[in-house]
Design a protein around this motif. Structure first.
Motif, PDB file in Angstrom:
ATOM      1  N   LYS A 187      12.882   5.074  -2.943  1.00 55.63           N
ATOM      2  CA  LYS A 187      12.061   4.399  -1.929  1.00 55.63           C
ATOM      3  C   LYS A 187      11.180   3.327  -2.578  1.00 55.63           C
ATOM      4  O   LYS A 187      11.022   2.230  -2.028  1.00 55.63           O
ATOM      5  CB  LYS A 187      11.204   5.426  -1.183  1.00 55.63           C
ATOM      6  N   ILE A 188      10.627   3.620  -3.750  1.00 52.17           N
ATOM      7  CA  ILE A 188       9.823   2.624  -4.464  1.00 52.17           C
ATOM      8  C   ILE A 188      10.690   1.410  -4.803  1.00 52.17           C
ATOM      9  O   ILE A 188      10.266   0.265  -4.605  1.00 52.17           O
ATOM     10  CB  ILE A 188       9.201   3.227  -5.747  1.00 52.17           C
ATOM     11  N   ASP A 189      11.892   1.656  -5.302  1.00 51.73           N
ATOM     12  CA  ASP A 189      12.806   0.555  -5.635  1.00 51.73           C
ATOM     13  C   ASP A 189      13.112  -0.302  -4.408  1.00 51.73           C
ATOM     14  O   ASP A 189      13.109  -1.532  -4.488  1.00 51.73           O
ATOM     15  CB  ASP A 189      14.112   1.094  -6.232  1.00 51.73           C
ATOM     16  N   GLN A 190      13.367   0.351  -3.277  1.00 52.05           N
ATOM     17  CA  GLN A 190      13.651  -0.389  -2.044  1.00 52.05           C
ATOM     18  C   GLN A 190      12.449  -1.245  -1.640  1.00 52.05           C
ATOM     19  O   GLN A 190      12.606  -2.417  -1.278  1.00 52.05           O
ATOM     20  CB  GLN A 190      13.999   0.569  -0.911  1.00 52.05           C
ATOM     21  N   ALA A 243       0.832  -1.207   0.000  1.00 53.19           N
ATOM     22  CA  ALA A 243       0.000   0.000   0.000  1.00 53.19           C
ATOM     23  C   ALA A 243       0.866   1.257   0.000  1.00 53.19           C
ATOM     24  O   ALA A 243       0.573   2.223  -0.719  1.00 53.19           O
ATOM     25  CB  ALA A 243      -0.919  -0.002   1.218  1.00 53.19           C
ATOM     26  N   GLU A 244       1.944   1.234   0.769  1.00 54.27           N
ATOM     27  CA  GLU A 244       2.868   2.374   0.796  1.00 54.27           C
ATOM     28  C   GLU A 244       3.507   2.585  -0.575  1.00 54.27           C
ATOM     29  O   GLU A 244       3.635   3.715  -1.043  1.00 54.27           O
ATOM     30  CB  GLU A 244       3.962   2.153   1.848  1.00 54.27           C
ATOM     31  N   MET A 249       3.913   5.558  -5.683  1.00 52.88           N
ATOM     32  CA  MET A 249       3.805   5.593  -7.146  1.00 52.88           C
ATOM     33  C   MET A 249       2.838   6.694  -7.587  1.00 52.88           C
ATOM     34  O   MET A 249       3.096   7.393  -8.573  1.00 52.88           O
ATOM     35  CB  MET A 249       3.391   4.232  -7.684  1.00 52.88           C
ATOM     36  N   ASP A 250       1.738   6.858  -6.857  1.00 49.14           N
ATOM     37  CA  ASP A 250       0.796   7.944  -7.161  1.00 49.14           C
ATOM     38  C   ASP A 250       1.456   9.301  -6.932  1.00 49.14           C
ATOM     39  O   ASP A 250       1.291  10.228  -7.730  1.00 49.14           O
ATOM     40  CB  ASP A 250      -0.464   7.830  -6.295  1.00 49.14           C
ATOM     41  N   GLU A 251       2.210   9.399  -5.838  1.00 46.08           N
ATOM     42  CA  GLU A 251       2.915  10.643  -5.525  1.00 46.08           C
ATOM     43  C   GLU A 251       3.942  10.970  -6.617  1.00 46.08           C
ATOM     44  O   GLU A 251       4.090  12.131  -7.029  1.00 46.08           O
ATOM     45  CB  GLU A 251       3.601  10.511  -4.163  1.00 46.08           C
ATOM     46  N   ARG A 252       4.640   9.940  -7.101  1.00 47.66           N
ATOM     47  CA  ARG A 252       5.627  10.150  -8.163  1.00 47.66           C
ATOM     48  C   ARG A 252       4.936  10.619  -9.447  1.00 47.66           C
ATOM     49  O   ARG A 252       5.429  11.515 -10.140  1.00 47.66           O
ATOM     50  CB  ARG A 252       6.426   8.873  -8.417  1.00 47.66           C
ATOM     51  N   THR A 253       3.786  10.055  -9.762  1.00 51.09           N
ATOM     52  CA  THR A 253       3.031  10.477 -10.941  1.00 51.09           C
ATOM     53  C   THR A 253       2.612  11.938 -10.826  1.00 51.09           C
ATOM     54  O   THR A 253       2.730  12.705 -11.791  1.00 51.09           O
ATOM     55  CB  THR A 253       1.801   9.575 -11.142  1.00 51.09           C
TER      56      THR A 253
END
Length: 103
Positions: free
Chosen positions: A79-82, A8-9, A14-18
């Protein structure tokens, strides 16, 4: 469950990055429009005077905001990659291997 929270995080990130990418695109389009200063063009003319054809404080604010967004984008992507690495390693750890299944 940790995996569910992490997923969920990651989706939220991902939404924040978009959203960050969308804001960056708007700023880039505004700076790069015909007659604009671009991302790194001069804000002064050939004689060293401020250009009168652009709003210099707005351009500087846009460039500053773009730099902030690029930094944020990099941090979010890392952070997404991690999170994805952790999710995949947890998935692999919970999946029985071919040797363990007795086949």
């Amino acid at each position: 469950m940790v995996g569910t929270n992490l997923k969920a995080e990651t989706m939220k990130l991902m939404d924040e990055r978009t959203n960050t990418e969308t804001e960056m695109d708007v700023i880039i389009q505004r700076l790069c429009q015909p007659g604009g200063p671009g991302l790194s063009g001069n804000l002064v003319d050939s004689e060293g005077f401020p250009r009168t054809d652009i709003d210099i404080p707005t351009v500087r604010a846009d460039r500053r905001r773009l730099a902030e967004l690029r930094n944020d984008h990099k941090i979010i992507t890392e952070k997404i990659d991690q999170n994805i690495q952790v999710l995949h390693s947890a998935r692999l750890a919970s999946t029985p291997s071919v040797k363990d299944s007795g086949t």
